[in-house]
Write a protein that holds these residues in place. Structure first.
Motif, mmCIF file in Angstrom:
data_model
loop_
_atom_site.group_PDB
_atom_site.id
_atom_site.type_symbol
_atom_site.label_atom_id
_atom_site.label_comp_id
_atom_site.label_asym_id
_atom_site.label_seq_id
_atom_site.Cartn_x
_atom_site.Cartn_y
_atom_site.Cartn_z
ATOM 1 N N LEU A 3 -2.582 6.054 0.507
ATOM 2 C CA LEU A 3 -1.534 5.299 -0.183
ATOM 3 C C LEU A 3 -2.125 4.067 -0.850
ATOM 4 N N LEU A 4 -1.715 3.835 -2.076
ATOM 5 C CA LEU A 4 -2.004 2.603 -2.793
ATOM 6 C C LEU A 4 -0.687 1.881 -3.036
ATOM 7 N N VAL A 5 -0.607 0.613 -2.652
ATOM 8 C CA VAL A 5 0.580 -0.194 -2.917
ATOM 9 C C VAL A 5 0.197 -1.304 -3.882
ATOM 10 N N LEU A 6 0.871 -1.332 -5.015
ATOM 11 C CA LEU A 6 0.663 -2.401 -5.987
ATOM 12 C C LEU A 6 1.622 -3.525 -5.610
ATOM 13 N N PHE A 11 8.443 -8.440 0.329
ATOM 14 C CA PHE A 11 9.479 -7.867 1.185
ATOM 15 C C PHE A 11 9.372 -6.342 1.237
ATOM 16 N N VAL A 12 9.608 -5.685 0.106
ATOM 17 C CA VAL A 12 9.581 -4.221 0.081
ATOM 18 C C VAL A 12 8.153 -3.704 0.216
ATOM 19 N N GLY A 13 7.222 -4.311 -0.488
ATOM 20 C CA GLY A 13 5.841 -3.872 -0.396
ATOM 21 C C GLY A 13 5.277 -4.011 1.000
ATOM 22 N N GLY A 14 5.598 -5.125 1.650
ATOM 23 C CA GLY A 14 5.117 -5.332 3.013
ATOM 24 C C GLY A 14 5.678 -4.315 3.987
ATOM 25 N N THR A 69 5.783 -2.209 -6.771
ATOM 26 C CA THR A 69 6.946 -3.103 -6.619
ATOM 27 C C THR A 69 7.068 -4.082 -7.775
ATOM 28 N N TRP A 70 6.358 -3.886 -8.852
ATOM 29 C CA TRP A 70 6.259 -4.833 -9.962
ATOM 30 C C TRP A 70 7.623 -5.172 -10.567
ATOM 31 N N HIS A 90 1.050 11.006 -7.208
ATOM 32 C CA HIS A 90 2.474 10.756 -7.423
ATOM 33 C C HIS A 90 2.714 9.251 -7.476
ATOM 34 N N TYR A 91 3.679 8.841 -8.310
ATOM 35 C CA TYR A 91 3.952 7.422 -8.553
ATOM 36 C C TYR A 91 5.392 7.102 -8.164
ATOM 37 N N VAL A 92 5.577 6.140 -7.260
ATOM 38 C CA VAL A 92 6.910 5.661 -6.892
ATOM 39 C C VAL A 92 7.069 4.248 -7.422
#
Length: 330
Positions: A3-6, A11-14, A69-70, A90-92
């Protein structure tokens, strides 16, 4: 899963990072490294996606899934998507119900009209930024993109301060201005349920657009505030007051009294989204008591609500005690 988190420290990213770590996934976060922290074992890449060559740290990486989460310029979302198109399965993208042309209309579905926005824009208001970023991600990833239009998000880590304000107000005890009616429905999603659903959906390669929030009426103002009283153990007396009395006193729904939007309010539709599609895709929501209890536990640990992505806390949240007393004395 890789998983990659931008983002990854807000809040949501964490919450997304925490849940992925709990699952045993390999997790990488990409951000400027100026805000928040990440759990042990998470790989952190630094870069400013708005700067020239700011995405260079992503070069050479491969991931199964990215969660973005940008909430800034759509062009930056497009640039990131283009860099990652061959490196990610895949991109969320975490969007918002604010993208709808009339965001306050009740019953909006994913097919309702959204604000016109340019995927290459460098500025705009919040609805335009989110709508433009949605378009940017879809243009690059197509069916490999999932857009999660979140509504009201509550839970541990909340950086707006809505539920934390109610908890601190109830903690002070005494007579609490409780905005009626007691059975007024409230629609929201716990951030952990949102994060878990996005990871599940992304792992299944689910594409499309979803109103990613709980079902309408999953709780009520009465249940929410009763849970606050129970969680804090405070000697607080909820004084349920007619909405007309509160509004006539100049008290603002949503801002002065967070979460509350009475029936007939121009923005009532913010808490009445059609979520048929998300529920059918597996989104589930935990009981409000769990959300409140865990938020209270977190709030006591951290002391104060954190700033949002390095920005000052929203100072307009919550009602001044003197004004509250004046309404109650009415």
């Amino acid at each position: 899963m890789r998983l990659l988190v931008l983002g990854g420290t807000g809040f949501v990213g964490g919450a997304t990072v925490t849940e992925a770590v709990r699952r045993g996934w390999s997790v990488t976060v990409f951000n400027r490294g100026l805000h928040g922290s990440v759990p042990p074992g998470v790989h952190r890449l630094r870069g400013d996606r708005t700067a020239p060559d700011g995405l260079a740290a992503l070069a050479g990486g491969e991931w199964d899934l990215v969660v973005d989460t940008w909430d800034g310029a759509p062009r930056a979302a497009r640039d990131a998507a283009r860099v990652l198109v061959d490196a990610v399965g895949h991109y969320v993208y975490v969007s918002s119900g604010s993208v709808y042309t009339d965001p306050a209309a009740p019953g909006l579905s994913e097919d309702s009209p959204v604000v016109d926005a340019d995927p290459g824009a460098v500025d705009g208001d919040y609805p335009q930024l989110k709508s433009g970023a949605e378009r940017a991600v879809r243009e690059v990833f197509g069916d490999r993109a999932l857009v999660a239009r979140a509504g009201l998000i509550l839970g541990p880590g909340e950086d707006i301060g809505r539920l934390p304000w109610w908890l601190r107000r109830v903690e002070r005890g005494g007579d609490v201005l409780a905005p009626g009616p007691v059975d007024l429905p409230v629609q929201y999603v716990d951030v952990r349920d949102l994060a878990g659903w996005m990871l599940d959906a992304g792992a299944r390669r689910l594409g499309g657009t979803f109103n990613a929030t709980g079902r309408p009426g999953q709780t009520t103002m009465g249940e929410l505030l009763d849970a606050c009283v129970a969680a804090t153990g405070a000697d607080a007396r909820l004084r349920w007051t007619d909405p007309a009395t509160i509004l006539a006193a100049g008290v603002l729904a949503w801002n002065d009294l967070p979460i509350w939007l009475p029936t007939g309010h121009p923005y009532r539709g913010l808490l009445e989204r059609d979520v048929t599609r998300a529920l059918a895709a597996g989104l589930t929501c935990r009981p409000v008591t769990e959300t409140v209890d865990d938020t209270w536990r977190w709030l006591r640990e951290v002391g104060t609500v954190p700033s949002r992505a390095g920005r000052p806390l929203h100072s307009s949240i919550g009602l001044d005690p003197a004004r509250e007393a004046a309404v109650l004395a009415g």
